[in-house]
Design a protein around this motif. Structure first.
Motif, PDB file in Angstrom:
ATOM      1  N   ASP A 276       0.830  -1.207   0.000  1.00 37.19           N
ATOM      2  CA  ASP A 276       0.000   0.000   0.000  1.00 37.19           C
ATOM      3  C   ASP A 276       0.863   1.255   0.000  1.00 37.19           C
ATOM      4  OD1 ASP A 276      -2.331  -1.478  -0.013  1.00 37.19           O
ATOM      5  OD2 ASP A 276      -2.555  -1.444   2.164  1.00 37.19           O
ATOM      6  N   ASP A 277       1.932   1.248   0.802  1.00 43.26           N
ATOM      7  CA  ASP A 277       2.857   2.393   0.837  1.00 43.26           C
ATOM      8  C   ASP A 277       3.465   2.633  -0.536  1.00 43.26           C
ATOM      9  OD1 ASP A 277       2.428   2.839   3.498  1.00 43.26           O
ATOM     10  OD2 ASP A 277       4.353   2.063   4.193  1.00 43.26           O
ATOM     11  N   LEU A 278       3.859   1.554  -1.203  1.00 39.55           N
ATOM     12  CA  LEU A 278       4.531   1.703  -2.498  1.00 39.55           C
ATOM     13  C   LEU A 278       3.553   2.174  -3.571  1.00 39.55           C
ATOM     14  CD1 LEU A 278       7.410   1.318  -3.589  1.00 39.55           C
ATOM     15  CD2 LEU A 278       6.644  -0.844  -4.560  1.00 39.55           C
ATOM     16  N   ILE A 279       2.345   1.632  -3.578  1.00 38.97           N
ATOM     17  CA  ILE A 279       1.336   2.053  -4.552  1.00 38.97           C
ATOM     18  C   ILE A 279       1.023   3.536  -4.370  1.00 38.97           C
ATOM     19  CG2 ILE A 279      -1.105   1.833  -5.182  1.00 38.97           C
ATOM     20  CD1 ILE A 279      -0.820  -1.194  -4.555  1.00 38.97           C
ATOM     21  N   TYR A 280       0.851   3.963  -3.120  1.00 42.21           N
ATOM     22  CA  TYR A 280       0.577   5.374  -2.839  1.00 42.21           C
ATOM     23  C   TYR A 280       1.740   6.255  -3.297  1.00 42.21           C
ATOM     24  CZ  TYR A 280      -0.336   9.693  -0.337  1.00 42.21           C
ATOM     25  OH  TYR A 280      -0.552  11.012  -0.037  1.00 42.21           O
ATOM     26  N   THR A 281       2.963   5.806  -3.034  1.00 46.94           N
ATOM     27  CA  THR A 281       4.155   6.581  -3.417  1.00 46.94           C
ATOM     28  C   THR A 281       4.245   6.731  -4.928  1.00 46.94           C
ATOM     29  OG1 THR A 281       5.370   5.839  -1.454  1.00 46.94           O
ATOM     30  CG2 THR A 281       6.677   6.634  -3.313  1.00 46.94           C
ATOM     31  N   LYS A 283       1.820   6.489  -7.111  1.00 48.84           N
ATOM     32  CA  LYS A 283       0.700   7.323  -7.554  1.00 48.84           C
ATOM     33  C   LYS A 283       1.002   8.797  -7.305  1.00 48.84           C
ATOM     34  CE  LYS A 283      -4.237   8.142  -6.759  1.00 48.84           C
ATOM     35  NZ  LYS A 283      -5.424   7.772  -5.926  1.00 48.84           N
ATOM     36  N   PHE A 284       1.540   9.104  -6.135  1.00 53.95           N
ATOM     37  CA  PHE A 284       1.880  10.477  -5.772  1.00 53.95           C
ATOM     38  C   PHE A 284       2.913  11.054  -6.749  1.00 53.95           C
ATOM     39  CE2 PHE A 284       5.094  13.101  -3.605  1.00 53.95           C
ATOM     40  CZ  PHE A 284       4.327  14.204  -3.248  1.00 53.95           C
ATOM     41  N   LEU A 285       3.941  10.277  -7.069  1.00 53.48           N
ATOM     42  CA  LEU A 285       4.995  10.735  -7.981  1.00 53.48           C
ATOM     43  C   LEU A 285       4.453  10.940  -9.393  1.00 53.48           C
ATOM     44  CD1 LEU A 285       7.857   8.406  -6.718  1.00 53.48           C
ATOM     45  CD2 LEU A 285       7.811  10.902  -6.533  1.00 53.48           C
ATOM     46  N   LEU A 286       3.596  10.040  -9.847  1.00 53.41           N
ATOM     47  CA  LEU A 286       3.016  10.170 -11.188  1.00 53.41           C
ATOM     48  C   LEU A 286       2.126  11.405 -11.286  1.00 53.41           C
ATOM     49  CD1 LEU A 286       2.141   6.463 -12.049  1.00 53.41           C
ATOM     50  CD2 LEU A 286       3.714   7.962 -13.302  1.00 53.41           C
ATOM     51  N   GLU A 287       1.324  11.637 -10.279  1.00 56.60           N
ATOM     52  CA  GLU A 287       0.459  12.810 -10.286  1.00 56.60           C
ATOM     53  C   GLU A 287       1.281  14.096 -10.320  1.00 56.60           C
ATOM     54  OE1 GLU A 287      -2.000  12.381  -6.862  1.00 56.60           O
ATOM     55  OE2 GLU A 287      -3.401  10.985  -7.836  1.00 56.60           O
ATOM     56  N   PHE A 288       2.371  14.109  -9.577  1.00 59.29           N
ATOM     57  CA  PHE A 288       3.241  15.282  -9.563  1.00 59.29           C
ATOM     58  C   PHE A 288       3.821  15.550 -10.945  1.00 59.29           C
ATOM     59  CE2 PHE A 288       7.613  16.869  -9.389  1.00 59.29           C
ATOM     60  CZ  PHE A 288       7.420  18.110  -8.804  1.00 59.29           C
ATOM     61  N   HIS A 289       4.354  14.525 -11.586  1.00 53.93           N
ATOM     62  CA  HIS A 289       5.014  14.721 -12.878  1.00 53.93           C
ATOM     63  C   HIS A 289       4.007  14.984 -13.991  1.00 53.93           C
ATOM     64  CE1 HIS A 289       9.215  14.059 -11.928  1.00 53.93           C
ATOM     65  NE2 HIS A 289       8.877  13.060 -11.150  1.00 53.93           N
ATOM     66  N   ASN A 290       2.876  14.302 -13.968  1.00 62.67           N
ATOM     67  CA  ASN A 290       1.873  14.528 -15.012  1.00 62.67           C
ATOM     68  C   ASN A 290       1.278  15.921 -14.924  1.00 62.67           C
ATOM     69  OD1 ASN A 290       2.086  12.035 -16.303  1.00 62.67           O
ATOM     70  ND2 ASN A 290       0.735  11.048 -14.827  1.00 62.67           N
ATOM     71  N   GLN A 291       1.122  16.421 -13.713  1.00 64.27           N
ATOM     72  CA  GLN A 291       0.644  17.801 -13.524  1.00 64.27           C
ATOM     73  C   GLN A 291       1.656  18.791 -14.107  1.00 64.27           C
ATOM     74  OE1 GLN A 291       0.368  19.052  -9.435  1.00 64.27           O
ATOM     75  NE2 GLN A 291      -1.183  20.585  -9.894  1.00 64.27           N
ATOM     76  N   ASP A 292       2.927  18.486 -13.902  1.00 66.52           N
ATOM     77  CA  ASP A 292       3.986  19.331 -14.418  1.00 66.52           C
ATOM     78  C   ASP A 292       3.996  19.331 -15.948  1.00 66.52           C
ATOM     79  OD1 ASP A 292       6.280  21.032 -13.957  1.00 66.52           O
ATOM     80  OD2 ASP A 292       7.525  19.406 -14.685  1.00 66.52           O
ATOM     81  N   LEU A 293       3.753  18.157 -16.544  1.00 66.71           N
ATOM     82  CA  LEU A 293       3.747  18.044 -18.008  1.00 66.71           C
ATOM     83  C   LEU A 293       2.533  18.740 -18.602  1.00 66.71           C
ATOM     84  CD1 LEU A 293       4.887  14.344 -18.580  1.00 66.71           C
ATOM     85  CD2 LEU A 293       6.185  16.415 -19.091  1.00 66.71           C
ATOM     86  N   ASN A 294       1.422  18.651 -17.895  1.00 69.86           N
ATOM     87  CA  ASN A 294       0.188  19.264 -18.426  1.00 69.86           C
ATOM     88  C   ASN A 294       0.194  20.774 -18.213  1.00 69.86           C
ATOM     89  OD1 ASN A 294      -0.737  16.727 -19.106  1.00 69.86           O
ATOM     90  ND2 ASN A 294      -1.774  16.424 -17.118  1.00 69.86           N
TER      91      ASN A 294
END
Length: 294
Positions: A276-281, A283-294
């Protein structure tokens, strides 16, 4: 950084604490595991396994890379300070820096690095923390994923002193810096433990000699020299677009996500991790980078 360490000492109120870079992450459950290991085995420091990450724009994924394989089953459990110093520094692994520590130990480490101040080698801080930890008590690693280390940004610490530790330590023109480094460590350890400064200095110098010898053995290897030269050239001559291309090519050949990398280590080396910790981590990293790209 040294000023921040002085400030950080005032913020530490808990029995255990740790340092963490501002672009990296710890898995929360692993911190509990480290504390349990410290309390069960009377340690002063404990650290989990590590995976290095990078973001691939091409794949829009968090890539995971095996790093610090030397962390596996690493322990320094000798009874005496001298034995721990020699064991650790002759077979060195970066298991003290970024570890979970008893707060009194971490405070002393931070205080010492801050008092030493900036030097011509940025690695002095890491070695200082390792020497202090090894002198004061036992430590080890656990086979549980703890540290998600980023390779996305340049290391700030390296910008303050680019000399390698052994080059700096053996350079006669750096004698004054080296003496300050050793003296502050000795003074603070003597004040903390009540042991005479002469005895501590002898143990510290012997341990550093062991470390220098092991590093030089590795540095003298021709293959290592060629690898370091190529790496330095790439850093100098490659513009960002070429670096991204290299990253994508590397990702295509070794394409593993953070989660896949962790599962591979679980399969091959029985490394455990909180899913669960790894999935959350991730997901958090992907959201950060995708927001930056968008």
């Amino acid at each position: 950084i040294e000023e921040r360490f002085s400030y950080a000492i005032k913020l530490i109120k808990t029995e255990y604490s740790c340092l963490l870079s501002d672009d990296e992450l710890f898995l929360p459950e692993s911190l509990n595991s480290c504390i349990l290991e410290i309390e069960t085995n009377n340690l002063i420091s404990c650290k989990g396994r590590a995976i290095e990450i990078d973001f691939s724009k091409k794949f829009r994924s968090i890539l995971g890379f095996h790093r610090y394989k030397e962390f596996y089953n690493y322990s320094i459990l000798n009874s005496s300070s001298e034995e721990r110093l020699q064991s650790h520094m002759s077979n060195y692994a970066m298991v003290c820096l970024w570890s979970v520590m008893r707060s009194d130990t971490l405070k002393l480490c931070l205080k010492t690095v801050a008092e030493i101040g900036p030097l011509s080698t940025c690695t002095a801080g890491e070695i200082c923390i390792s020497l202090i930890t090894a002198y004061l008590g036992k430590f080890k690693t656990i086979n549980e994923l703890m540290w998600i280390r980023s390779r996305e940004n340049p290391a700030i610490w390296w910008s303050f002193g680019e000399l390698g530790f052994y080059e700096w330590y053996l350079d006669k023109s750096m004698k004054n810096e080296v003496n300050i480094f050793k003296q502050v460590i000795v003074n603070n350890l003597s004040e903390q433990t009540g042991v005479g400064k002469h005895d501590i200095l002898s143990h510290i110098e012997h341990a550093i000699d062991k470390y220098i010898y092991s590093i030089k053995q590795n540095e003298d290897d021709e293959f290592t020299k060629v690898k370091k030269l190529i790496f330095k050239l790439l850093l100098v001559i490659c513009p960002n677009i070429v670096k991204e291309l290299i990253k994508d090519i590397f990702g295509m050949r070794y394409k593993k996500t953070l989660n896949e990398c962790a599962n591979e280590l679980n399969k091959n080396e029985k490394m455990i991790f909180n899913k669960d910790d790894l999935i959350y981590t991730e997901k958090f990293l992907l959201e950060f980078h995708n927001q930056d790209l968008n």
